[in-house]
Design a protein around this motif. Structure first.
Motif, PDB file in Angstrom:
ATOM      1  N   ILE A 371       1.144 -19.522 -25.294  1.00 42.70           N
ATOM      2  CA  ILE A 371       2.361 -19.108 -24.982  1.00 42.70           C
ATOM      3  C   ILE A 371       2.338 -18.701 -23.573  1.00 42.70           C
ATOM      4  O   ILE A 371       1.779 -17.940 -23.289  1.00 42.70           O
ATOM      5  CB  ILE A 371       2.927 -17.965 -25.903  1.00 42.70           C
ATOM      6  N   VAL A 372       3.551 -18.954 -22.979  1.00 45.39           N
ATOM      7  CA  VAL A 372       3.961 -18.597 -21.609  1.00 45.39           C
ATOM      8  C   VAL A 372       5.296 -18.097 -21.603  1.00 45.39           C
ATOM      9  O   VAL A 372       6.233 -18.892 -21.941  1.00 45.39           O
ATOM     10  CB  VAL A 372       3.675 -19.661 -20.582  1.00 45.39           C
ATOM     11  N   LEU A 373       5.318 -16.783 -21.142  1.00 40.40           N
ATOM     12  CA  LEU A 373       6.625 -16.162 -20.932  1.00 40.40           C
ATOM     13  C   LEU A 373       7.127 -16.068 -19.309  1.00 40.40           C
ATOM     14  O   LEU A 373       5.973 -15.429 -18.641  1.00 40.40           O
ATOM     15  CB  LEU A 373       6.929 -14.912 -21.437  1.00 40.40           C
ATOM     16  N   ALA A 384      12.972  -2.082 -20.335  1.00 40.08           N
ATOM     17  CA  ALA A 384      11.623  -2.654 -20.386  1.00 40.08           C
ATOM     18  C   ALA A 384      11.714  -2.905 -22.172  1.00 40.08           C
ATOM     19  O   ALA A 384      12.388  -2.308 -22.799  1.00 40.08           O
ATOM     20  CB  ALA A 384      10.612  -1.695 -20.422  1.00 40.08           C
ATOM     21  N   LEU A 385      11.140  -4.127 -22.443  1.00 40.82           N
ATOM     22  CA  LEU A 385      11.407  -4.459 -23.861  1.00 40.82           C
ATOM     23  C   LEU A 385       9.978  -4.982 -24.439  1.00 40.82           C
ATOM     24  O   LEU A 385       9.293  -5.750 -23.560  1.00 40.82           O
ATOM     25  CB  LEU A 385      12.309  -5.736 -24.003  1.00 40.82           C
ATOM     26  N   PRO A 386       9.166  -4.286 -25.184  1.00 44.59           N
ATOM     27  CA  PRO A 386       7.792  -4.725 -25.339  1.00 44.59           C
ATOM     28  C   PRO A 386       7.617  -6.026 -25.961  1.00 44.59           C
ATOM     29  O   PRO A 386       8.454  -6.369 -26.793  1.00 44.59           O
ATOM     30  CB  PRO A 386       7.449  -3.362 -26.470  1.00 44.59           C
ATOM     31  N   ILE A 387       6.733  -6.838 -25.725  1.00 40.75           N
ATOM     32  CA  ILE A 387       6.050  -7.910 -26.336  1.00 40.75           C
ATOM     33  C   ILE A 387       4.972  -7.514 -27.237  1.00 40.75           C
ATOM     34  O   ILE A 387       4.106  -6.702 -27.104  1.00 40.75           O
ATOM     35  CB  ILE A 387       5.429  -8.711 -25.254  1.00 40.75           C
ATOM     36  N   LEU A 388       5.423  -7.837 -28.516  1.00 43.84           N
ATOM     37  CA  LEU A 388       4.463  -7.338 -29.662  1.00 43.84           C
ATOM     38  C   LEU A 388       3.573  -8.309 -30.159  1.00 43.84           C
ATOM     39  O   LEU A 388       4.005  -9.446 -30.738  1.00 43.84           O
ATOM     40  CB  LEU A 388       5.558  -6.891 -30.753  1.00 43.84           C
ATOM     41  N   ILE A 389       2.251  -8.148 -29.717  1.00 44.32           N
ATOM     42  CA  ILE A 389       1.107  -9.184 -30.190  1.00 44.32           C
ATOM     43  C   ILE A 389       0.458  -8.533 -31.506  1.00 44.32           C
ATOM     44  O   ILE A 389      -0.141  -7.514 -31.434  1.00 44.32           O
ATOM     45  CB  ILE A 389       0.367  -9.471 -28.984  1.00 44.32           C
ATOM     46  N   GLY A 390       0.460  -9.416 -32.518  1.00 47.61           N
ATOM     47  CA  GLY A 390      -0.116  -8.854 -33.782  1.00 47.61           C
ATOM     48  C   GLY A 390       0.928  -8.115 -34.638  1.00 47.61           C
ATOM     49  O   GLY A 390       0.611  -7.472 -35.312  1.00 47.61           O
ATOM     50  N   ARG A 414       0.191 -15.752 -21.443  1.00 51.14           N
ATOM     51  CA  ARG A 414       0.582 -15.572 -20.028  1.00 51.14           C
ATOM     52  C   ARG A 414       1.846 -14.901 -19.849  1.00 51.14           C
ATOM     53  O   ARG A 414       2.925 -15.528 -20.298  1.00 51.14           O
ATOM     54  CB  ARG A 414       0.485 -16.784 -19.217  1.00 51.14           C
ATOM     55  N   ASN A 415       1.854 -13.553 -19.495  1.00 49.98           N
ATOM     56  CA  ASN A 415       3.275 -12.963 -19.370  1.00 49.98           C
ATOM     57  C   ASN A 415       3.619 -12.745 -18.016  1.00 49.98           C
ATOM     58  O   ASN A 415       2.848 -12.110 -17.046  1.00 49.98           O
ATOM     59  CB  ASN A 415       3.102 -11.500 -19.863  1.00 49.98           C
ATOM     60  N   GLU A 416       4.557 -13.301 -17.406  1.00 53.11           N
ATOM     61  CA  GLU A 416       5.213 -13.219 -15.874  1.00 53.11           C
ATOM     62  C   GLU A 416       6.573 -12.474 -16.050  1.00 53.11           C
ATOM     63  O   GLU A 416       7.207 -12.787 -15.006  1.00 53.11           O
ATOM     64  CB  GLU A 416       5.234 -14.763 -15.537  1.00 53.11           C
ATOM     65  N   THR A 417       6.814 -11.666 -16.982  1.00 52.53           N
ATOM     66  CA  THR A 417       8.237 -11.226 -17.274  1.00 52.53           C
ATOM     67  C   THR A 417       8.294  -9.776 -16.454  1.00 52.53           C
ATOM     68  O   THR A 417       9.188  -9.214 -16.483  1.00 52.53           O
ATOM     69  CB  THR A 417       8.703 -11.195 -18.445  1.00 52.53           C
ATOM     70  N   GLY A 418       7.137  -9.292 -16.441  1.00 53.49           N
ATOM     71  CA  GLY A 418       6.827  -7.792 -15.925  1.00 53.49           C
ATOM     72  C   GLY A 418       7.098  -6.756 -17.226  1.00 53.49           C
ATOM     73  O   GLY A 418       6.934  -5.661 -16.983  1.00 53.49           O
ATOM     74  N   MET A 419       7.398  -7.455 -18.361  1.00 54.39           N
ATOM     75  CA  MET A 419       7.442  -6.567 -19.492  1.00 54.39           C
ATOM     76  C   MET A 419       6.054  -5.963 -20.137  1.00 54.39           C
ATOM     77  O   MET A 419       5.223  -6.708 -20.130  1.00 54.39           O
ATOM     78  CB  MET A 419       8.414  -7.440 -20.688  1.00 54.39           C
ATOM     79  N   PRO A 420       6.217  -4.908 -20.804  1.00 59.44           N
ATOM     80  CA  PRO A 420       4.957  -4.388 -21.241  1.00 59.44           C
ATOM     81  C   PRO A 420       4.701  -4.938 -22.609  1.00 59.44           C
ATOM     82  O   PRO A 420       5.485  -5.604 -23.263  1.00 59.44           O
ATOM     83  CB  PRO A 420       5.544  -2.919 -21.535  1.00 59.44           C
ATOM     84  N   ILE A 421       3.120  -4.941 -23.067  1.00 55.90           N
ATOM     85  CA  ILE A 421       2.649  -5.482 -24.119  1.00 55.90           C
ATOM     86  C   ILE A 421       1.835  -4.330 -25.005  1.00 55.90           C
ATOM     87  O   ILE A 421       1.519  -3.211 -24.515  1.00 55.90           O
ATOM     88  CB  ILE A 421       1.706  -6.249 -23.495  1.00 55.90           C
ATOM     89  N   VAL A 422       2.394  -4.571 -26.310  1.00 56.68           N
ATOM     90  CA  VAL A 422       1.732  -3.746 -27.329  1.00 56.68           C
ATOM     91  C   VAL A 422       0.970  -4.707 -28.197  1.00 56.68           C
ATOM     92  O   VAL A 422       1.459  -5.681 -28.852  1.00 56.68           O
ATOM     93  CB  VAL A 422       2.832  -3.019 -28.096  1.00 56.68           C
ATOM     94  N   ILE A 423      -0.333  -4.420 -28.421  1.00 56.96           N
ATOM     95  CA  ILE A 423      -1.267  -5.308 -29.306  1.00 56.96           C
ATOM     96  C   ILE A 423      -1.761  -4.369 -30.400  1.00 56.96           C
ATOM     97  O   ILE A 423      -2.386  -3.232 -30.325  1.00 56.96           O
ATOM     98  CB  ILE A 423      -2.543  -5.458 -28.567  1.00 56.96           C
ATOM     99  N   GLY A 424      -1.416  -4.916 -31.769  1.00 55.18           N
ATOM    100  CA  GLY A 424      -1.668  -4.179 -32.777  1.00 55.18           C
ATOM    101  C   GLY A 424      -3.091  -4.524 -33.338  1.00 55.18           C
ATOM    102  O   GLY A 424      -3.816  -5.395 -32.665  1.00 55.18           O
ATOM    103  N   ASP A 429      -9.530 -11.593 -30.852  1.00 53.77           N
ATOM    104  CA  ASP A 429     -10.008 -12.969 -30.202  1.00 53.77           C
ATOM    105  C   ASP A 429      -9.023 -13.551 -29.217  1.00 53.77           C
ATOM    106  O   ASP A 429      -8.950 -14.752 -29.219  1.00 53.77           O
ATOM    107  CB  ASP A 429     -10.756 -13.896 -31.090  1.00 53.77           C
ATOM    108  N   CYS A 430      -8.374 -12.683 -28.278  1.00 46.12           N
ATOM    109  CA  CYS A 430      -7.079 -13.239 -27.679  1.00 46.12           C
ATOM    110  C   CYS A 430      -7.364 -13.112 -26.055  1.00 46.12           C
ATOM    111  O   CYS A 430      -8.213 -12.165 -25.624  1.00 46.12           O
ATOM    112  CB  CYS A 430      -6.006 -12.472 -28.096  1.00 46.12           C
ATOM    113  N   GLU A 431      -6.761 -14.195 -25.507  1.00 45.50           N
ATOM    114  CA  GLU A 431      -6.835 -13.953 -23.880  1.00 45.50           C
ATOM    115  C   GLU A 431      -5.540 -13.682 -23.410  1.00 45.50           C
ATOM    116  O   GLU A 431      -4.675 -14.699 -23.636  1.00 45.50           O
ATOM    117  CB  GLU A 431      -7.581 -15.162 -23.396  1.00 45.50           C
ATOM    118  N   ILE A 432      -5.226 -12.751 -22.437  1.00 48.45           N
ATOM    119  CA  ILE A 432      -4.086 -12.279 -22.150  1.00 48.45           C
ATOM    120  C   ILE A 432      -3.863 -12.081 -20.608  1.00 48.45           C
ATOM    121  O   ILE A 432      -4.635 -11.322 -20.258  1.00 48.45           O
ATOM    122  CB  ILE A 432      -3.538 -11.069 -22.951  1.00 48.45           C
ATOM    123  N   LYS A 433      -2.966 -12.710 -20.044  1.00 46.54           N
ATOM    124  CA  LYS A 433      -2.973 -12.582 -18.413  1.00 46.54           C
ATOM    125  C   LYS A 433      -1.494 -12.003 -18.439  1.00 46.54           C
ATOM    126  O   LYS A 433      -0.561 -12.591 -18.908  1.00 46.54           O
ATOM    127  CB  LYS A 433      -2.919 -13.956 -17.725  1.00 46.54           C
TER     128      LYS A 433
END
Length: 451
Positions: A371-373, A384-390, A414-424, A429-433
């Motif tokens: 996924i690329v945003l 800000a709107l969080p990106i929720l992974i998991g 790959r996150n190019e939006t400047g939005m924050p990430i929350v990982i559950g 085994d994830c790769e996040i840029k």
């Protein structure tokens, strides 16, 4: 290449049909209905406005009901070309009350195969209702629709979206009578430049019954929206009578309409049910619908250059979906729910914002997703709107409801939006840029690279 090949095949079929067909000019709906049941013709209906009641009177509805003729016109013939440029059929929704059809009956039906339709407008007038059903169903194989426009009205209750249920008696606070737009159940159907304006509780374009190889290009679906604050201000009517009790709980665990949100008054812009194989959307747009593209089938979904505007949720995808060069906003609700595996997504975030409550930009679960945003021309949201992974989508996709956690493995994001990430905690085994902040990371074996 496959799309070009499909178009060439369709073109050759239509050219062959035209060379062999009789050229027939008609000037009434009665004549159109006559040739709708025949085959191998080129039928041109004189441009004009045609009230359906000039062809089918209210008094005739009882006879049609007794004969089980529940469609106004059934295109049961094959290999026809219908030239309907400049034709508008006005459908008084009161006819449906007089006909009293079974639930989920269609008003216009294409049962035949390998037909071409161009230029028709169907406009519903009035707010009378019937038990479900659609304005137009395409059930035969290999039909092509171009520049068809449908204006839908006539459902109950209208003005609340799905706040009070979707139709099942066991899940419904207020019993609905839906009226939807265009249903595809026939394989190899192709729709070009078709538009649907929905002022009814029901779907715009939807695909069912295991239809395969369905293609949409340059199609447009539009609903309208209403704030929950406006709904709560009512002092009479069905919502007031139900004490504003909803079928889905809010984030406080209560089953009540909650202020601060925006609701679409129709259902989805583009929707699939069941295992629909090989469905392709190109240059299609959904505006102010509940979901823009709710495509939760697992048999080959592809979207290219599609767009959403002001939806409750924009994209909702299942296994193996491909989303390329698409865009949408999170103005009234999340941009995307990923609940499948092996998806490949490239999605641009429109920075449009509103004062409505939105709790996430996207939610992601599943395995081996890519996924690329992106931000739109470098323009990023200020709120800000969080990106929720998991995490899963909320119950029934309702924005007022809470998210849950979901298994997420092998994600490349790959996150190019400047939005924050929350990982559950169920992510591993994830790769996040990312160029946004990681607010929380409860996952395991998560590789994070700041961009």
């Amino acid at each position: 290449m496959n799309n070009l090949k499909n178009r060439l095949v369709v073109g050759l079929i239509l050219m062959t049909t035209a060379l062999q067909a009789a050229d027939i000019q008609v000037s009434s709906l009665a004549d159109l209905a006559k040739y709708a049941s025949e085959s191998g013709n080129v039928v041109t209906l004189q441009a004009g406005i045609y009230p359906l009641t000039d062809y089918l009177t209210m008094d005739s509805m009882r006879i049609r009901h007794d004969r089980k003729q529940f469609q106004y016109i059934n295109f049961s013939g094959n290999d026809n070309i219908f030239n309907l440029e400049g034709v508008e059929i006005i459908v008084d929704t009161e006819l449906r009350i007089a006909l009293n059809p079974p639930i989920h009956s269609d008003e216009f039906l294409i049962m035949g195969s390998n037909n071409s339709f161009a230029g028709l407008t169907i406009r519903c007038v009035g707010e009378d209702t019937s038990p479900g059903g659609t304005v137009l169903q395409v059930a035969g194989r290999g039909n092509v629709l171009k520049n068809i426009t449908i204006y839908v009205s006539g459902s109950y209750p209208y003005g609340y979206g799905d706040l009070f249920g979707k139709g099942k008696a066991s899940e419904t606070v207020i019993r609905h009578q839906k009226h939807s737009g265009l249903l595809v159940t026939g394989s190899d159907t192709k729709l070009y430049q078709c538009k649907l304006y929905n002022r009814s509780f029901g779907h715009c374009f939807f695909v069912q019954k295991d239809a395969e190889n369905v293609y949409f290009e340059d199609c447009y679906a539009e609903g309208e929206v209403r704030s929950t604050d406006d709904i709560l201000a009512e002092t009479s009517g069905p919502a007031f009578d139900a004490d504003f009790r909803t079928w889905t709980q809010n984030r406080d665990g209560e089953y009540v309409v909650t202020s601060g949100y925006m609701k679409s008054l129709c259902e989805d812009g583009f929707r699939t049910y069941g295992q629909i194989k090989n469905i392709h959307f190109k240059n299609c747009t959904a505006k102010n619908t509940r979901a823009g593209f709710e495509l939760r089938t697992n048999e080959g979904i592809r979207l290219e250059n599609c767009k959403t505007i002001g939806t409750e949720r924009a994209y909702w995808i299942g296994d193996d979906a491909i989303v390329k060069n698409c865009s949408g906003d999170a103005n009234y609700g999340p941009l995307m729910f990923v609940e499948g595996s092996n998806v490949n997504v490239e999605l641009t975030v429109d920075p449009a914002e509103s004062d409505r409550l939105v709790h996430a930009l996207v939610t992601i679960q599943g395995s081996n997703n890519k996924i690329v945003l992106k931000s739109q021309n470098g323009n990023k949201r200020t709120t800000a709107l969080p990106i929720l992974i998991g995490y899963t989508h909320p119950m029934h996709g309702e924005s007022m409801s809470p998210f849950d956690e979901g298994e997420t493995v092998g994600l490349k994001f790959r996150n190019e939006t400047g939005m924050p990430i929350v990982i559950g905690a169920k992510a591993r085994d994830c790769e996040i840029k990312t160029d946004g902040e990681v607010l929380e990371n409860k996952g395991s074996q998560i590789k994070i690279v700041k961009r």
